[in-house]
Write a protein that holds these residues in place. Structure first.
Motif, PDB file in Angstrom:
ATOM      1  N   SER A 155       0.836  -1.204   0.000  1.00  0.00           N
ATOM      2  CA  SER A 155       0.000   0.000   0.000  1.00  0.00           C
ATOM      3  C   SER A 155       0.868   1.250   0.000  1.00  0.00           C
ATOM      4  CB  SER A 155      -0.976  -0.015   1.176  1.00  0.00           C
ATOM      5  OG  SER A 155      -0.326  -0.348   2.351  1.00  0.00           O
ATOM      6  N   CYS A 156       2.067   1.129   0.554  1.00  0.00           N
ATOM      7  CA  CYS A 156       2.985   2.266   0.517  1.00  0.00           C
ATOM      8  C   CYS A 156       3.396   2.577  -0.923  1.00  0.00           C
ATOM      9  CB  CYS A 156       4.196   1.939   1.364  1.00  0.00           C
ATOM     10  SG  CYS A 156       5.271   3.319   1.629  1.00  0.00           S
ATOM     11  N   PHE A 157       3.790   1.535  -1.666  1.00  0.00           N
ATOM     12  CA  PHE A 157       4.132   1.745  -3.070  1.00  0.00           C
ATOM     13  C   PHE A 157       2.910   2.224  -3.844  1.00  0.00           C
ATOM     14  CE2 PHE A 157       7.796  -1.004  -2.113  1.00  0.00           C
ATOM     15  CZ  PHE A 157       8.779  -0.167  -2.604  1.00  0.00           C
ATOM     16  N   PHE A 168      -0.181   6.176  -6.925  1.00  0.00           N
ATOM     17  CA  PHE A 168      -1.436   6.875  -7.212  1.00  0.00           C
ATOM     18  C   PHE A 168      -1.407   8.339  -6.821  1.00  0.00           C
ATOM     19  CE2 PHE A 168      -3.067   2.503  -7.219  1.00  0.00           C
ATOM     20  CZ  PHE A 168      -3.635   2.528  -8.487  1.00  0.00           C
ATOM     21  N   LEU A 169      -0.697   8.688  -5.778  1.00  0.00           N
ATOM     22  CA  LEU A 169      -0.720  10.079  -5.327  1.00  0.00           C
ATOM     23  C   LEU A 169       0.356  10.927  -5.993  1.00  0.00           C
ATOM     24  CD1 LEU A 169      -1.481   9.694  -1.538  1.00  0.00           C
ATOM     25  CD2 LEU A 169      -3.008  10.321  -3.367  1.00  0.00           C
ATOM     26  N   TRP A 170       1.468  10.314  -6.332  1.00  0.00           N
ATOM     27  CA  TRP A 170       2.568  11.124  -6.868  1.00  0.00           C
ATOM     28  C   TRP A 170       2.751  10.942  -8.358  1.00  0.00           C
ATOM     29  CZ3 TRP A 170       7.519  11.916  -3.493  1.00  0.00           C
ATOM     30  CH2 TRP A 170       7.149  12.621  -2.338  1.00  0.00           C
ATOM     31  N   TYR A 171       2.802   9.674  -8.766  1.00  0.00           N
ATOM     32  CA  TYR A 171       3.197   9.427 -10.141  1.00  0.00           C
ATOM     33  C   TYR A 171       2.009   9.520 -11.085  1.00  0.00           C
ATOM     34  CZ  TYR A 171       4.972   6.995 -14.220  1.00  0.00           C
ATOM     35  OH  TYR A 171       5.325   6.657 -15.489  1.00  0.00           O
ATOM     36  N   SER A 210     -11.729  14.108 -13.684  1.00  0.00           N
ATOM     37  CA  SER A 210     -12.764  13.198 -13.202  1.00  0.00           C
ATOM     38  C   SER A 210     -13.890  13.952 -12.511  1.00  0.00           C
ATOM     39  CB  SER A 210     -12.153  12.191 -12.239  1.00  0.00           C
ATOM     40  OG  SER A 210     -11.399  12.868 -11.264  1.00  0.00           O
ATOM     41  N   GLY A 211     -13.750  15.263 -12.394  1.00  0.00           N
ATOM     42  CA  GLY A 211     -14.814  16.023 -11.766  1.00  0.00           C
ATOM     43  C   GLY A 211     -14.570  16.227 -10.289  1.00  0.00           C
ATOM     44  N   HIS A 212     -14.127  15.152  -9.602  1.00  0.00           N
ATOM     45  CA  HIS A 212     -13.813  15.316  -8.188  1.00  0.00           C
ATOM     46  C   HIS A 212     -12.313  15.517  -8.038  1.00  0.00           C
ATOM     47  CE1 HIS A 212     -12.496  11.196  -8.438  1.00  0.00           C
ATOM     48  NE2 HIS A 212     -13.687  10.868  -8.919  1.00  0.00           N
ATOM     49  N   ASP A 213     -11.852  15.568  -6.830  1.00  0.00           N
ATOM     50  CA  ASP A 213     -10.439  15.833  -6.595  1.00  0.00           C
ATOM     51  C   ASP A 213      -9.580  14.678  -7.071  1.00  0.00           C
ATOM     52  OD1 ASP A 213     -11.360  17.682  -3.853  1.00  0.00           O
ATOM     53  OD2 ASP A 213     -10.011  18.404  -5.388  1.00  0.00           O
ATOM     54  N   SER A 214      -8.335  15.003  -7.305  1.00  0.00           N
ATOM     55  CA  SER A 214      -7.422  14.009  -7.841  1.00  0.00           C
ATOM     56  C   SER A 214      -7.217  12.866  -6.861  1.00  0.00           C
ATOM     57  CB  SER A 214      -6.078  14.658  -8.118  1.00  0.00           C
ATOM     58  OG  SER A 214      -5.569  15.180  -6.910  1.00  0.00           O
ATOM     59  N   LEU A 215      -7.382  13.149  -5.583  1.00  0.00           N
ATOM     60  CA  LEU A 215      -7.032  12.168  -4.581  1.00  0.00           C
ATOM     61  C   LEU A 215      -8.292  11.542  -4.030  1.00  0.00           C
ATOM     62  CD1 LEU A 215      -4.587  14.538  -2.851  1.00  0.00           C
ATOM     63  CD2 LEU A 215      -4.122  12.986  -4.714  1.00  0.00           C
ATOM     64  N   ALA A 216      -8.521  10.310  -4.364  1.00  0.00           N
ATOM     65  CA  ALA A 216      -9.677   9.632  -3.818  1.00  0.00           C
ATOM     66  C   ALA A 216      -9.373   9.244  -2.388  1.00  0.00           C
ATOM     67  CB  ALA A 216      -9.994   8.400  -4.650  1.00  0.00           C
ATOM     68  N   TYR A 217     -10.247   9.553  -1.501  1.00  0.00           N
ATOM     69  CA  TYR A 217     -10.040   9.132  -0.114  1.00  0.00           C
ATOM     70  C   TYR A 217     -11.289   8.444   0.362  1.00  0.00           C
ATOM     71  CZ  TYR A 217      -9.251   9.073   4.793  1.00  0.00           C
ATOM     72  OH  TYR A 217      -9.104   8.651   6.091  1.00  0.00           O
ATOM     73  N   GLN A 268      -0.893  14.601  -0.352  1.00  0.00           N
ATOM     74  CA  GLN A 268       0.374  14.456  -1.070  1.00  0.00           C
ATOM     75  C   GLN A 268       1.518  14.080  -0.125  1.00  0.00           C
ATOM     76  OE1 GLN A 268       0.918  14.913  -4.473  1.00  0.00           O
ATOM     77  NE2 GLN A 268      -1.295  15.066  -4.727  1.00  0.00           N
ATOM     78  N   LEU A 269       1.333  14.362   1.163  1.00  0.00           N
ATOM     79  CA  LEU A 269       2.368  14.023   2.137  1.00  0.00           C
ATOM     80  C   LEU A 269       2.347  12.546   2.484  1.00  0.00           C
ATOM     81  CD1 LEU A 269       1.927  16.966   4.653  1.00  0.00           C
ATOM     82  CD2 LEU A 269       3.828  16.616   3.107  1.00  0.00           C
ATOM     83  N   LEU A 270       1.252  11.875   2.133  1.00  0.00           N
ATOM     84  CA  LEU A 270       1.072  10.490   2.579  1.00  0.00           C
ATOM     85  C   LEU A 270       2.198   9.550   2.152  1.00  0.00           C
ATOM     86  CD1 LEU A 270      -0.800   8.461   4.039  1.00  0.00           C
ATOM     87  CD2 LEU A 270      -1.908   8.072   1.873  1.00  0.00           C
ATOM     88  N   PRO A 271       2.590   9.514   0.856  1.00  0.00           N
ATOM     89  CA  PRO A 271       3.575   8.488   0.484  1.00  0.00           C
ATOM     90  C   PRO A 271       4.893   8.533   1.268  1.00  0.00           C
ATOM     91  CG  PRO A 271       2.548   9.409  -1.459  1.00  0.00           C
ATOM     92  CD  PRO A 271       2.089  10.237  -0.308  1.00  0.00           C
ATOM     93  N   PRO A 272       5.585   9.696   1.322  1.00  0.00           N
ATOM     94  CA  PRO A 272       6.852   9.664   2.074  1.00  0.00           C
ATOM     95  C   PRO A 272       6.644   9.401   3.564  1.00  0.00           C
ATOM     96  CG  PRO A 272       6.326  11.909   1.453  1.00  0.00           C
ATOM     97  CD  PRO A 272       5.359  11.034   0.732  1.00  0.00           C
ATOM     98  N   LEU A 273       5.566   9.965   4.122  1.00  0.00           N
ATOM     99  CA  LEU A 273       5.325   9.743   5.549  1.00  0.00           C
ATOM    100  C   LEU A 273       5.014   8.280   5.814  1.00  0.00           C
ATOM    101  CD1 LEU A 273       3.300  12.880   6.669  1.00  0.00           C
ATOM    102  CD2 LEU A 273       5.692  12.355   7.021  1.00  0.00           C
TER     103      LEU A 273
END
Lengths: 123, 183
Positions: free
Chosen positions: A20-22, A27-30, A116-123, B145-150
């Motif tokens: 999940s870290c990778f 998903f969040l950075w790349y 996608s209409g919503h934010d880039s980061l799905a939570y 955006q802070l999630l991955p490194p943290l």
């Protein structure tokens, strides 16, 4: 000295968490998607929502004066702003969804929005 | 009702003493760690969690809650960060990791050791902190955006503290103080 003090379930949990870290890096950075629209704010109020594929220039008005926003080749930037420290101008071109340039104390801002209409980061 | 004058002096039990000893050790580790320079704010090894894990194993979950919360409040007092945003972040992380430890300690001991507890608590700590940061300190989705490194640093740190705790628990004599019977 025994090294293998941990148990099988520990390896399972370590693997899951590492995955999940990778995943979060991916998903969040790349793979954070593409921005489709730029939102222009003036004094905290949304004044314009503009598709990034159309090149354009806008002028926002704040208490210090005019902020010049430039949209070109799917990117957006603050081209000029009267705020003293010039942080938003120095940020340069914005690409990814969710990225923001905020000009203070002129109280103007631009934010990119994902397609996608919503934010880039799905939570 | 609180009674100020009692004939019988309050006698701390062996459990109380062991709990206080662990909390003090956690405090010492917290203070030590505060002196270590960190490459990024928010990234630190979390050595004091070793003590929480030991408390969980030797004295049970209630003791782990006490040790963790006492340590956080005392470290806030000693470092002068009491009731600052950093303190609340630390409290949110501590509370969620302790809740997670409560769940994780029910995992079958045959397959899961302290290492699992440590890693799960580390993730819960990070989740609690980020959630508080998102809801209160920085109400913007950019926080994620802070999630991955943290998450990477939290995983590595909690693996290290978990392995250290495993070694320590192997060498520590079994604790004499028995958990209090629950009321």
């Amino acid at each position: 000295m025994r090294l293998a003090l941990f148990k099988a379930g520990d390896l399972l949990i370590a693997t899951l968490l590492a995955a999940s870290c990778f995943g979060s890096f991916y998903f969040l950075w790349y793979h954070s998607g593409r921005a489709s629209h730029v939102l222009l704010y003036q004094n905290g109020q949304l004044v314009q929502r503009w598709p990034l594929r159309l090149d354009s220039r806008f002028t926002l008005h704040g208490p210090l004066g005019a902020t010049l926003v430039e949209i070109r080749q799917g990117r957006a930037r603050i081209a000029a702003d009267p705020s003293p420290r010039q942080y938003c101008v120095q940020q340069g071109w914005l690409n990814g969804p969710g990225s923001t340039a905020l000009c203070l104390p002129n109280r103007t801002a631009i934010t990119l929005e994902g397609d996608s209409g919503h934010d880039s980061l799905a939570y | 009702m609180t009674r100020w004058h009692t004939d019988t002096a309050l006698q701390p039990s062996a459990y109380d003493l062991q709990l206080a000893r662990l909390a003090a050790m956690g405090l010492a580790l917290s203070l030590l760690e505060a002196a270590i320079p960190s490459p990024l704010p928010g990234i630190k090894p979390g050595l004091a969690n070793i003590v929480t894990l030991i408390a969980l194993h030797q004295l049970g979950w209630r003791a782990a809650v006490w040790v963790s919360l006492l340590r956080i409040v005392a470290a806030g007092l000693m470092l002068g960060s009491l009731f600052t945003p950093g303190f609340w972040l630390s409290l949110a992380g501590g509370a969620s990791s302790v809740l997670m430890l409560g769940l994780a300690s029910h995992l079958p001991a045959r397959y899961f050791s302290v290492l699992s507890h440590s890693m799960l608590a580390g993730v819960a700590h990070l989740a609690g902190q980020l959630l508080l940061a998102r809801l209160w300190l920085i109400p913007h989705d950019g926080v994620w955006q802070l999630l991955p490194p943290l998450m990477l640093s939290s995983l590595l740190a909690s693996m290290a503290t978990g392995l250290l705790t495993l070694k320590l628990l192997e060498q520590l004599p079994p604790c004499q103080a028995k958990p209090l019977p629950s009321p």
